[in-house]
Design a protein around this motif. Structure first.
Motif, mmCIF file in Angstrom:
data_model
loop_
_atom_site.group_PDB
_atom_site.id
_atom_site.type_symbol
_atom_site.label_atom_id
_atom_site.label_comp_id
_atom_site.label_asym_id
_atom_site.label_seq_id
_atom_site.Cartn_x
_atom_site.Cartn_y
_atom_site.Cartn_z
ATOM 1 N N LEU A 89 1.150 -1.306 0.170
ATOM 2 C CA LEU A 89 -0.223 0.223 0.078
ATOM 3 C C LEU A 89 1.090 1.291 0.438
ATOM 4 O O LEU A 89 0.885 1.805 -0.915
ATOM 5 C CB LEU A 89 -0.976 -0.207 1.350
ATOM 6 N N ALA A 90 2.388 0.780 0.851
ATOM 7 C CA ALA A 90 3.032 2.314 0.745
ATOM 8 C C ALA A 90 3.466 2.007 -0.602
ATOM 9 O O ALA A 90 3.689 3.273 -0.797
ATOM 10 C CB ALA A 90 3.823 2.615 1.908
ATOM 11 N N PHE A 91 3.751 1.863 -1.064
ATOM 12 C CA PHE A 91 4.580 1.555 -2.601
ATOM 13 C C PHE A 91 3.632 2.157 -3.742
ATOM 14 O O PHE A 91 3.316 2.764 -4.116
ATOM 15 C CB PHE A 91 4.855 0.138 -2.917
ATOM 16 N N CYS A 92 2.098 1.856 -3.280
ATOM 17 C CA CYS A 92 0.988 2.593 -3.969
ATOM 18 C C CYS A 92 0.950 4.337 -3.798
ATOM 19 O O CYS A 92 0.541 4.576 -4.926
ATOM 20 C CB CYS A 92 -0.432 1.611 -4.211
ATOM 21 N N PHE A 93 1.215 4.572 -2.871
ATOM 22 C CA PHE A 93 0.316 5.434 -2.531
ATOM 23 C C PHE A 93 1.922 6.418 -3.462
ATOM 24 O O PHE A 93 1.998 7.777 -3.664
ATOM 25 C CB PHE A 93 0.821 6.119 -1.402
ATOM 26 N N GLN A 94 3.239 6.018 -2.878
ATOM 27 C CA GLN A 94 4.118 6.775 -3.526
ATOM 28 C C GLN A 94 4.505 6.346 -4.987
ATOM 29 O O GLN A 94 4.729 7.355 -5.187
ATOM 30 C CB GLN A 94 5.607 5.944 -3.398
ATOM 31 N N PHE A 236 14.638 0.312 -3.227
ATOM 32 C CA PHE A 236 14.096 -0.190 -2.043
ATOM 33 C C PHE A 236 14.208 -0.666 -2.273
ATOM 34 O O PHE A 236 15.870 -0.075 0.320
ATOM 35 C CB PHE A 236 12.479 0.685 -1.953
ATOM 36 N N ASN A 237 14.715 -1.957 -1.216
ATOM 37 C CA ASN A 237 14.653 -3.080 -0.937
ATOM 38 C C ASN A 237 14.488 -4.496 -1.317
ATOM 39 O O ASN A 237 13.829 -5.000 -1.348
ATOM 40 C CB ASN A 237 13.447 -3.045 0.499
ATOM 41 N N PRO A 238 15.711 -4.954 -2.009
ATOM 42 C CA PRO A 238 15.212 -5.712 -3.129
ATOM 43 C C PRO A 238 14.882 -7.165 -2.734
ATOM 44 O O PRO A 238 14.841 -8.253 -2.795
ATOM 45 C CB PRO A 238 16.753 -6.306 -3.854
ATOM 46 N N TYR A 239 15.639 -7.107 -0.766
ATOM 47 C CA TYR A 239 15.116 -8.890 -0.103
ATOM 48 C C TYR A 239 13.852 -8.262 0.666
ATOM 49 O O TYR A 239 14.506 -8.625 2.127
ATOM 50 C CB TYR A 239 16.882 -8.731 0.451
ATOM 51 N N ASN A 240 13.430 -7.960 0.737
ATOM 52 C CA ASN A 240 11.746 -7.210 1.612
ATOM 53 C C ASN A 240 11.471 -8.783 1.925
ATOM 54 O O ASN A 240 10.512 -8.741 2.988
ATOM 55 C CB ASN A 240 11.169 -6.779 0.865
ATOM 56 N N ILE A 241 11.203 -9.906 1.394
ATOM 57 C CA ILE A 241 10.488 -10.896 1.800
ATOM 58 C C ILE A 241 11.934 -12.351 2.548
ATOM 59 O O ILE A 241 12.448 -12.362 1.652
ATOM 60 C CB ILE A 241 9.982 -11.784 1.298
ATOM 61 N N ASN A 242 12.396 -12.382 3.770
ATOM 62 C CA ASN A 242 12.863 -13.371 4.130
ATOM 63 C C ASN A 242 12.909 -14.487 3.851
ATOM 64 O O ASN A 242 11.441 -14.693 3.190
ATOM 65 C CB ASN A 242 13.556 -12.712 5.726
#
Ligand SMILES: *Cc1c(COP(=O)(O)O)cnc(C)c1O
Length: 351
Positions: A89-94, A236-242
């Protein structure tokens, strides 16, 4: 605030999560988590992933995305994964709101927070008196539309054809349908993603999949919109899902039987809970989510909330216009609900 902080953040009012107290045991009915453990295969899958924790996770999340694509009958390039649906959702707003955003006055509390954070102008559309979303208010808005369906914290859902009409009347705008609670009895619009290239469906593993602690959200939509989300992620963060969450969620999404069993139980308990509350004099919305939204005509919600807390039961009370006399109560296990009923009964009789 330190003297180093950017002045543009001075006025930020952040999201207030439901409390997660550790000082004493509570019956936790305040954050819409699942009362059930993750699917049985999750433990083994995570255990197997542990020895590879020295390595970065798969930034492409290939295994999990393929499992999601199979479950939702879409192509894997139509699936995006985020660190919780909040991140998406943050990415969508951004990324998708150059002309502003539109959302209901009573809806998920993070929409206005992200709008403020990313300095996006918002059109706030009031729900009707009965808290329903009126599709007629969503015609030709020319800005990015966010709809939680079922809505939070009301639990009320729009049928698929009404979302389709909103998509139809806003062809030039992206419509983000937040389906955090859809598995508890509402109609998903995932089957519409190939008909409407302006549709992005967002969902989460935090509620119906019993993985709130794993932090996983997903988006399903047109592959070009998914590519845009990837561009933001890789910037932003390519490894966002651990890797533990990738393993856990792949096992969870492959166990359809357990998923159905859990959601069925919640739906059944919700129906019973609404009967019990109505007998105590509460009015409840016709919730399609894993929570009940209730108000008592005689007793202020704030007082009930405090009394329940003293009795060891946490529910959510929002000090916000239009809903400050309501409580949002997560549907827990049958045992948790029995404790709630007892505490509520006492509160209603003695306040
Ligand atoms: C819980 C919730 C989310 C966030 O879920 P996470 O995946 O845990 O970040 C998003 N939208 C709504 C409406 C929610 O209630």
């Amino acid at each position: 605030m330190s003297r180093f902080f950017h002045p543009k953040f001075k006025a930020l009012s952040p999201y207030a999560p439901g409390e997660q107290p550790l000082d004493r045991p509570f019956v936790k009915l305040n954050t819409n988590e699942s009362p059930f453990p993750p699917a049985p295969g999750v433990l083994e899958a995570v255990t197997k992933a542990v020895p590879r924790l020295n390595l970065y996770p798969d930034n492409n999340c290939a295994g999990l995305r393929n499992a999601m694509a199979a479950r939702y009958q879409v192509e894997s390039d139509q699936v995006f994964l985020g660190n919780g649906s909040d991140e998406i959702l943050a990415f969508c707003f951004q990324g998708f709101c150059p002309d502003g955003a539109a959302y209901a006055d009573i809806s998920y509390g993070f929409y206005p927070v992200y709008a403020q954070f990313y300095q996006i102008k918002s059109q706030v559309i009031p729900l009707a008196e009965d808290f329903t979303v009126r599709p007629n208010n969503y015609v030709g808005l020319e800005k990015t539309i966010f709809i939680a369906n079922p809505n939070a914290p009301t639990g009320l859902a729009l049928p698929r054809d009404e979302i389709a009409s909103i998509l139809h009347w806003n062809r030039s705008s992206l419509v983000v349908v937040d389906e955090a609670y859809v598995d508890f009895g509402a109609e998903s619009v995932v089957p519409l993603v190939n008909d409407y290239d302006n549709l992005l469906v967002v969902g989460t593993f935090s509620k119906s999949r019993s993985l709130a602690g794993g932090r996983l959200g997903y988006a399903i939509g047109n592959s070009s919109v998914i590519s845009d989300l990837k561009l933001i992620k890789y910037s932003f963060n390519p490894y966002n899902i651990n890797s533990l969450t990738q393993a856990a969620a792949t096992a969870a999404v492959q166990d359809e039987d357990y998923f159905c069993e859990c959601t069925r139980k919640i739906i059944k308990t919700r129906a019973h809970a609404q009967q019990v509350l109505r007998k105590m004099g509460f009015f409840c919305t016709d919730s399609s989510a894993n929570f009940i939204f209730a108000t008592h005509p005689k007793i202020p919600a704030e007082q009930i909330h405090h009394r329940l807390r003293d009795a060891g039961v946490l529910v959510r009370w929002f000090n916000k216009p239009r809903i400050s006399n309501h409580l949002r109560i997560t549907v827990g296990s049958d045992q948790e609900m029995e404790i709630l009923y007892e505490a509520l009964d006492l509160a209603v009789k003695t306040i």
